[in-house]
Write an enzyme that holds these catalytic residues in place. Structure first.
Site, PDB file in Angstrom:
ATOM      1  N   SER A  94     -20.207  49.482  26.122  1.00  0.00           N
ATOM      2  CA  SER A  94     -20.126  48.143  25.559  1.00  0.00           C
ATOM      3  C   SER A  94     -21.271  47.983  24.561  1.00  0.00           C
ATOM      4  CB  SER A  94     -20.254  47.098  26.661  1.00  0.00           C
ATOM      5  OG  SER A  94     -21.591  47.075  27.121  1.00  0.00           O
ATOM      6  N   LYS A  95     -21.322  46.798  23.968  1.00  0.00           N
ATOM      7  CA  LYS A  95     -22.336  46.562  22.931  1.00  0.00           C
ATOM      8  C   LYS A  95     -23.758  46.803  23.450  1.00  0.00           C
ATOM      9  CE  LYS A  95     -19.905  43.482  19.838  1.00  0.00           C
ATOM     10  NZ  LYS A  95     -19.371  42.151  20.024  1.00  0.00           N
ATOM     11  N   ARG A  96     -23.931  46.628  24.745  1.00  0.00           N
ATOM     12  CA  ARG A  96     -25.260  46.868  25.318  1.00  0.00           C
ATOM     13  C   ARG A  96     -25.755  48.285  25.021  1.00  0.00           C
ATOM     14  NH1 ARG A  96     -25.262  47.550  30.573  1.00  0.00           N
ATOM     15  NH2 ARG A  96     -22.991  47.461  30.697  1.00  0.00           N
TER      16      ARG A  96
END
Ligand code: GLU
Length: 465
Positions: free
Chosen positions: A239-241
């Site tokens: 994910s963007k994390r």
């Protein structure tokens, strides 16, 4: 031409992410390898969340990666008549029914079921209603054979069997008359003749439901291959994390599409311990049955490593075209400056992205190089006045800037001042580059050319303190 027909079916509710790109790539490669057909279908039935911007972003990313389709793009919003017709067919055949339960009623039932420890599943209130009503309703698929089970053999995951009682009477048409994903994906895959569905394994739970729908609609069931998801380095879903997940973010970071393709294909598929594959090699070697069952872990360092490899081995003229927008973004105008191809040749070895390459090109095209503090402190010193003076005369007198002439020019200074090569070359290099990383001194002198070289030495002389 084989009769293999595969498809990529993105929902335009955001950009094309890494996982979607890999799914598209697997489909593309297999179609190319088997000389089958790669269909692109935009699944835009969720009108509220689908945007033209996302459609464009997905098409741009696919075209940047070179994943061209043989048919499409088709848009599901242009096929609503067909879907309505099929819903009607299911209703007429008693394989679907209108359901008048309100959202509140369903919520209450769900809550009750959860409280009582039952699986929250539609309880079939409207399954056997007789008569029609104009009241708002959805249409549900009447799941056949509640006591039976349904199975399929996934090309990646192997045999999968689910008891029908685990499944729900799916909503196939919403209250507003729009059809839902599980219905339209079946109709389209069948009508478009798709015989192998390669998609992310986030859809694997939908597959048994969809197989029921294939059968109810009288369609042949295709084969399925569910590709494991991509994880971040902490083994949770990417994910963007974990950094950029959008394909085009990688373009902006200066990756070459070849590198991303090579990286994505290896994230789940392997061929011995080979790491580097051109697209042609992939088309030859790729096989869906060699895709592993376990999730791939995204490794940005490896992606960068591959990118360095492709930058190193690319044709400089092709790189020049790709580099121009990156130069512009950094305010660098290469026209009238040193030959861009020659500059690129000097930077290929030391750039892992096009952004880095543009940064590395900056000193070539600046009027005068910007000195970093270290270079300024070390080389722009009064002690070097004689050296820079001699270098200027020698390089001004050097008639032609090729390695042999340049070498004898530098040697004359070395001999005259009784210095070692490094003591001459390092200050000279700093005067030319401001301390930025650069290729060998002769290449540097050659690429900059006499006028710029002399100018830069003058500039250094003026700045001595
Ligand atoms: N449109 C679905 C998605 O983007 C994919 C459907 C499918 O491949 O079956 O998740």
């Amino acid at each position: 031409m084989s009769d293999l027909r595969v498809r990529f079916a993105p929902s335009p509710t955001g950009y094309l992410h890494i996982g979607g790109a890999r799914t598209a790539l697997f489909n593309y490669l297999l179609a190319k390898k088997e000389q089958g057909t790669f269909v692109l279908r935009i699944e835009d039935t969720d009108i509220e969340r689908s945007t033209q911007e996302s459609v464009d972003a997905i098409l741009d990313a696919m075209s940047w990666l070179g994943l061209s389709c043989d048919e499409g793009p088709f848009y599901q919003t242009e096929r609503f008549d067909l879907y309505r017709q099929k819903v009607q067919q299911l209703l007429d055949e008693g394989k679907a029914y209108p359901c008048y339960c309100t959202a509140e009623e369903l919520d209450a039932k769900r809550e009750e079921a959860t409280k009582e420890g039952r699986k929250p599943k539609y309880d079939g209130t409207c399954r056997n209603l007789s008569g029609q009503s104009d009241a708002p309703h959805v249409v549900r698929f009447k799941l056949p054979d509640p006591d039976g089970e349904i199975g399929f053999v996934d090309r990646i995951k192997g045999a999968i069997t689910v008891r029908n009682e685990e499944l729900d009477d799916l909503i196939i048409q919403r209250t507003d008359g729009t059809p839902t994903y599980n219905l339209v994906v079946v109709i389209d895959d069948a009508e478009m003749g798709i015989n192998l569905v390669i998609r992310g394994d986030d859809h694997i739970n939908n597959t048994p439901r969809q197989i029921h729908l294939y059968r109810a609609l009288g369609y042949e069931v295709p084969q399925f291959a569910h590709v494991p998801m991509i994880l971040g380095d902490d083994k949770t879903r990417l994910s963007k994390r974990h950094g950029a997940t959008s394909v085009m973010a990688y373009q902006e970071q200066g990756l070459l599409p070849e590198a991303l393709i090579n990286y994505l294909v290896r994230l789940g598929w392997s061929y011995g311990d080979e790491e580097i594959f051109s697209l042609d090699e992939l088309v030859e070697k790729f096989s869906i049955d060699a895709v592993g069952r376990s999730a791939g872990v995204f490794n940005p360092d490896k992606l960068l490593w591959l990118n360095s490899h492709y930058i190193k081995t690319s044709d400089p003229a092709a790189l020049a075209k790709l580099l121009l927008p990156f130069l512009t973004r950094q305010g660098i105008d290469p026209s009238g400056g040193p030959d861009l191809i020659a500059v690129i040749q000097g930077l290929q070895e030391r750039s892992s992205t096009l952004v880095q390459m543009a940064e590395g090109a900056a000193f070539y095209y600046a009027d005068q190089p910007e000195f970093n503090d270290k270079a300024a402190a070390k080389f722009l010193i009064e002690d070097n006045r004689t050296l820079f003076g001699e270098l200027k005369s020698a390089l001004e007198a050097c008639s032609s800037y090729d390695e042999a002439n340049l070498e004898s020019a530098l040697n004359s200074v070395i001999e005259k001042l009784g210095l070692k090569f490094g003591k001459v070359a390092q200050p000279l290099r700093a005067a030319l580059t401001g301390g930025a990383p650069s290729p060998g001194i002769y290449e540097l002198l050659e690429v900059l050319g006499q006028q710029r070289v002399v100018n830069r030495i003058d500039n250094a002389l003026n700045r001595l303190n």
